[in-house]
Design an enzyme around this catalytic site. Structure first.
Site, PDB file in Angstrom:
ATOM      1  N   SER A  49       0.830  -1.196   0.000  1.00 30.05           N
ATOM      2  CA  SER A  49       0.000   0.000   0.000  1.00 30.05           C
ATOM      3  C   SER A  49       0.877   1.263   0.000  1.00 30.05           C
ATOM      4  O   SER A  49       1.771   1.378  -0.842  1.00 30.05           O
ATOM      5  CB  SER A  49      -0.941  -0.049   1.209  1.00 30.05           C
TER       6      SER A  49
ATOM      7  N   HIS B 140      -8.221  -5.021  -0.025  1.00 33.07           N
ATOM      8  CA  HIS B 140      -6.896  -4.420   0.134  1.00 33.07           C
ATOM      9  C   HIS B 140      -6.141  -5.022   1.327  1.00 33.07           C
ATOM     10  O   HIS B 140      -4.920  -5.130   1.311  1.00 33.07           O
ATOM     11  CB  HIS B 140      -7.062  -2.907   0.318  1.00 33.07           C
TER      12      HIS B 140
ATOM     13  N   ASP C  50      -8.945  -6.497  -4.409  1.00 31.19           N
ATOM     14  CA  ASP C  50      -8.526  -5.197  -3.868  1.00 31.19           C
ATOM     15  C   ASP C  50      -9.046  -4.102  -4.793  1.00 31.19           C
ATOM     16  O   ASP C  50      -8.550  -3.925  -5.898  1.00 31.19           O
ATOM     17  CB  ASP C  50      -6.996  -5.163  -3.793  1.00 31.19           C
TER      18      ASP C  50
END
Lengths: 378, 378
Positions: free
Chosen positions: A157, A355, A322
């Site tokens: 991320s 995610h 995601d």
């Protein structure tokens, strides 16, 4: 934590703090006169310092990535799934460094720290920090630790953005770059979600323009809302379905605005728990760092050009469900690396966790990650 | 509005209000002793009353679906794209009825109305309203208008749920049911977004547990946040990309928390505009009606069983980029209708506008919608 420490844990770890006296010039043109960085290490640095791995954390992460701070700690560090003896980031081979980024709220200098100019907490006067600033500060930590070149820089991320920035900004200082569930820049939708989270915090009447420390309060409702929103976007529709479905907390509809569905109860709990462990000003800073990151912007929007000097070999991983950092976004990085004739492996992992998958124990993910790490020469 | 009324507009329209004196028993077991419903009509009811169409509105919609209230009105009603002479819902053939649902804030009885028991606004004491309650109240309006059977009941999103409920609850009172960008029930993710919106409103200190009218204020920040969040989920990532990309409002990064990106400015504007036209208690009620709707729940979760008595022919339409009410959700309705041996046409329309597509002038949508409507016998 369990009564005994599991054999594949890094065990009890103690954070260390380094004080940096040399000022750090920031992207915003402001300067941090001096600052602390708190970090943890796992495993042993080898004789020629060639086995060091840097872990970069995401929005709400910190330096405590693996192991336990004490026998009383209930949960291990946030990436304990992936860091430890025999795990993908194998601490019997690698020396792993994990730090809390500047602007954080877990021990590195940030908005809760004392501003030397005023002798009060920085609060909203803490300078805006970018991904580039983080990477520069991490490079200084590497100097302190005697690490000229990382075997790999790894992040998921927002952490993946830092790994990417390392490859761009310090091409000689890493051999491998592992970018997980990330993107070369946020989309308008991503920025929009961040903006709503910021508005929730900043419109909370106890925010006091960021000076809430002085009022001995915190913008609890705003930070809760921000976290609830973040949380929904980190999960997939499917994972929420399998976790909660439309289950009612009390078995029947009450026709009111208290908790009716399990998912509401879960979200409120997550929001409340977050308020107790995170600082609102830090949340604002971290979301802006996400918004601003866009290495291609200095190259007429051409990511391949931004990557032209990269020397690291890449592993890029994404997860099918995601939707906040979709596989397509990872594939933009992969395409730019290929266009720029760099070495890149890419794996899209089937996972329905959204995610959050990058933090989860997913066998295929573990296998791919381990296989790549084992091939890294030290 | 334009200087002259376009020829395909229904022109200047005047809402009418009907007062219902007969109490309405609600799903929650509470009763509305008496109430008003405000509505508009377009076109002419034919001699045998066989050409009537009911429009059901979505979360923030109202009775003003087409035409202009005056020459000064800047924009026509919310579904003017689809309602008018020669448009899909052709007012030269059909008599169209569009109402504001109970619990609304545009003229039908709702939280802003005076509670006869207290002589103060209902506020949070307004009873919870369900989709079933709306349909029951709409059936009473049909009685008043002398409409025994609708040629079609039509709605998008939450409006589609009402259309579906009509087919289930009053199988003899409609010949066609048109369900657009809808779902047979909300997913956990949908409920989660609604819950965040509600928390934003209810945690606003000027909400006063819903009694803000008495404090001569409105929970502006909370309602703004709710709308901003709703808005992001009604658009697709692609449509936001083409609308805003990552464009900076002032051309360069300012390193602050004021508006930096165009998308932020747009969202704040949308949020602020909404506060001036919508009531927070109504927003809460409408989101709960969405959450609760689940006709299959009374049939062991089997939607096909819930549809077993349906007589209407269905047209179901979905939009490829709609992630709040994705095509898969429409296909659940289609599958259940087929399993229950009902007549259904289904079209998935390619559109990158997200959930908002159902309000947009999209040629393929217009064509399919018109073709179906033209086949309806009157």
């Amino acid at each position: 934590m369990p009564d005994t420490i599991p054999p594949d844990s890094v065990g009890i770890v103690t954070p260390q703090t380094h004080h940096f006296n040399e000022p750090l010039k920031l992207t915003s043109q402001r300067t941090l006169p001096h600052y602390d960085i708190i970090y943890e290490t796992y495993g042993e640095l080898n004789a020629d310092h060639s086995n060091a791995i840097l872990i970069c954390h995401a929005l709400s992460g910190d330096h405590h990535a693996a192991g336990y701070h004490s026998m009383d700690e209930k949960k291990p560090g946030w990436w304990d799934n992936c860091i430890g003896p025999g795990k993908p980031i194998d601490t019997s081979r690698f020396f792993v460094v994990s730090l809390n980024n500047l602007g954080g709220c877990k021990g590195s200098t940030g908005p809760v720290s004392i501003n030397p100019e005023t002798n009060k907490p920085y609060g909203p006067d803490f300078p805006m920090i970018t991904v580039e600033d983080w990477v520069n500060s991490q490079a200084r930590l590497a100097d302190v630790l005697g690490i000229k070149q990382w075997a790999a820089v790894i992040g998921g991320s927002l952490g993946g953005m830092q790994a990417l920035q390392w490859a761009i900004g310090y091409p000689d200082r890493l051999r491998h770059c592992i970018v997980i569930a990330s993107a070369p820049k946020l989309s308008a939708q991503n920025i929009a979600f961040n903006e709503i989270a910021r508005q929730a915090i900043m419109s909370d009447p106890t925010f006091y323009d960021g000076h809430y420390y002085e009022h001995d309060t915190v913008p609890k409702q705003g930070l809760m809302l921000a976290r609830m929103l973040g949380h929904v976007t980190y999960l997939s529709d499917d994972s929420m379905k399998s976790k909660f479905g439309r289950e009612l907390r009390e078995g029947e509809i009450k026709f009111g605005f208290d908790v009716e569905f399990q998912v509401e109860s879960y979200l409120r709990y997550q929001g409340e728990a977050f308020v107790n462990r995170f600082d609102a000003n830090t949340y604002l800073l971290m979301t802006r760092a996400l918004d601003y990151f866009d290495p291609a912007s200095q190259h007429n929007g051409k990511l391949a050009d931004a990557l032209s000097l990269v020397k690291a070999k890449f592993l890029v991983m994404s997860f099918t469900s995601d939707w906040r950092f979709s596989p397509e976004r990872s594939e933009e990085i992969v395409k730019a690396l290929i266009d720029s004739r760099k070495s890149v492996s890419y794996v899209k992992i089937k996972a329905n966790h959204g995610h959050d998958a990058f933090l989860m124990p997913i066998p295929h993910y573990d296998k791919v990650f381990s296989a790549y790490m084992q091939r890294i020469e030290i």
